[in-house]
Design an enzyme around this catalytic site. Structure first.
Site, PDB file in Angstrom:
ATOM      1  N   HIS A 121       0.815  -1.216   0.000  1.00  0.00           N
ATOM      2  CA  HIS A 121       0.000   0.000   0.000  1.00  0.00           C
ATOM      3  C   HIS A 121       0.852   1.270   0.000  1.00  0.00           C
ATOM      4  O   HIS A 121       1.909   1.338   0.620  1.00  0.00           O
ATOM      5  CB  HIS A 121      -0.940   0.001   1.197  1.00  0.00           C
ATOM      6  CG  HIS A 121      -0.235  -0.106   2.527  1.00  0.00           C
ATOM      7  ND1 HIS A 121       0.255   0.988   3.201  1.00  0.00           N
ATOM      8  CD2 HIS A 121       0.053  -1.175   3.298  1.00  0.00           C
ATOM      9  CE1 HIS A 121       0.810   0.604   4.326  1.00  0.00           C
ATOM     10  NE2 HIS A 121       0.701  -0.711   4.413  1.00  0.00           N
ATOM     11  N   ASP A 122       0.384   2.238  -0.761  1.00  0.00           N
ATOM     12  CA  ASP A 122       0.951   3.588  -0.796  1.00  0.00           C
ATOM     13  C   ASP A 122       2.350   3.658  -1.402  1.00  0.00           C
ATOM     14  O   ASP A 122       3.049   4.661  -1.247  1.00  0.00           O
ATOM     15  CB  ASP A 122       0.973   4.216   0.607  1.00  0.00           C
ATOM     16  CG  ASP A 122      -0.396   4.222   1.256  1.00  0.00           C
ATOM     17  OD1 ASP A 122      -1.266   4.965   0.780  1.00  0.00           O
ATOM     18  OD2 ASP A 122      -0.604   3.450   2.219  1.00  0.00           O
ATOM     19  N   GLY A 139       5.058  -1.045   2.834  1.00  0.00           N
ATOM     20  CA  GLY A 139       4.226   0.119   2.588  1.00  0.00           C
ATOM     21  C   GLY A 139       5.009   1.417   2.495  1.00  0.00           C
ATOM     22  O   GLY A 139       6.074   1.571   3.096  1.00  0.00           O
TER      23      GLY A 139
END
Length: 258
Positions: A121-122, A139
Site C-alpha cells: 500500500h501507498d 508500505g
C-alpha cells in the site's frame, strides 16, 4: 475487439476498453478501469478502485488492487493506478493505498515486473524499473525511474530507492538508497555506482565521472553525512547530472545506506 473468456467474471460496472482481453477464470471488480490493448491472463483477480492503462500484460494468478495488508484499513475507497506498457508476471500482488498516506498506490510506465513481486500500500513506483522475482516493497516505499531490484530484494517501509540504482540479489534495504548507487547484502551496503546502466542510458563520460566523485565524497572520504551533503551540493551547481543525487541525500528521512 474485446475478448472475454466465457468463464471470466466481469462486473457490469467495470469499464474495459473495446480491445481488452481477459483470460479464463479471471475476476474483474466493479470499480476497475482498463484501457485499450491490455491483456489479462487466466486466474487473475483485479478488484478495488483500480485503474490500469494501455498495453499492459498481466500474467496468470496475479492479485491486483486487493485491500492493503494494514490492520488500520477500514474498507475506505483507496486506489491503485497502473500506467502503460507494464509487464506483470505470475503471482504478483499489488495493493491499494491507505488513508493514513495519500490513499493511492501507483506504478508508472514500461516496468518489467517478474513473478511473485509484492507492491504494498501507498508505494510509488516510477518508470522503466526492473523488479526480479520475489522483490518485495513494504508500505509507503518509493522507487525511482530505471531502478533495478534483484531477486528476493526486501525494502523496508518508508524507504526511498533512487533512480538508476541497482540492488543485488537478496538485498535488504533498511535505509534510503541514493540514485546511481549499487548495493547488496543484509543489511545493504554500497559497492560503487551503476556505471554500466548509466552508459546504456546515454549519460556522458563526464557526467559518470562526476557521479563517481560524488560517490567517493559520500562513502570513501571519511566525511560526516552533513559534510558530504555540502560538498556534493556545491559540485551539483556545475554538473546537472548530480542534482538529483544531491537533492536525494538532502531530503532523506530514514538516513542513507552506509
Amino acid at each position: 475487439m474485446m475478448t472475454i473468456h466465457p468463464t471470466a467474471i466481469v462486473h457490469p460496472g467495470a469499464r474495459l476498453a473495446a480491445d481488452v482481453q481477459v483470460g479464463p477464470f479471471s475476476v474483474i471488480g466493479e470499480h476497475v478501469e482498463i484501457a485499450g490493448g491490455t491483456t489479462v491472463g487466466p486466474h487473475v483477480v483485479i478488484e478495488g478502485h483500480t485503474r490500469i492503462g494501455r498495453d499492459n500484460r498481466i500474467f496468470q494468478f496475479c492479485s491486483i488492487g486487493s485491500e492493503p495488508q494494514d490492520k488500520k484499513y477500514a474498507n475506505e475507497p483507496t486506489r491503485l493506478e497502473i500506467g502503460d506498457r507494464n509487464t506483470i508476471r505470475e503471482f504478483c500482488s499489488f495493493s491499494t493505498g491507505t488513508i493514513q498516506d495519500g490513499g493511492l498506490t501507483r506504478v508508472g510506465n514500461d516496468n518489467w515486473i517478474m513473478a511473485y513481486v509484492h507492491v504494498a500500500h501507498d508505494c510509488m513506483v516510477g518508470n522503466n524499473t526492473i523488479f526480479a522475482n520475489n522483490a518485495t516493497l513494504a508500505g509507503h516505499v518509493s522507487v525511482g525511474d530505471w531502478a533495478i531490484l534483484g531477486g528476493f530484494t526486501g525494502v523496508h517501509q518508508f524507504v526511498r530507492v533512487g533512480a538508476h540504482s541497482f540492488c543485488g540479489v537478496g538485498t535488504v534495504l533498511l535505509q534510503d538508497l541514493p540514485p546511481f548507487v549499487t548495493v547488496s547484502g543484509n543489511p545493504a551496503s554500497p559497492h560503487g555506482i551503476n556505471s554500466e546502466g548509466l552508459k546504456r542510458r546515454g549519460f556522458s563520460s563526464e557526467g559518470i565521472a562526476a557521479i563517481k566523485r560524488a560517490y567517493k565524497t559520500l562513502y570513501r572520504n571519511g566525511l560526516t553525512l552533513d559534510e558530504a551533503r555540502k560538498q556534493i551540493a556545491a559540485a551539483a551547481a556545475d554538473v546537472p547530472e548530480l542534482q538529483q543525487f544531491s537533492d536525494f541525500i538532502a531530503d532523506s528521512g530514514r538516513g542513507i545506506v552506509r
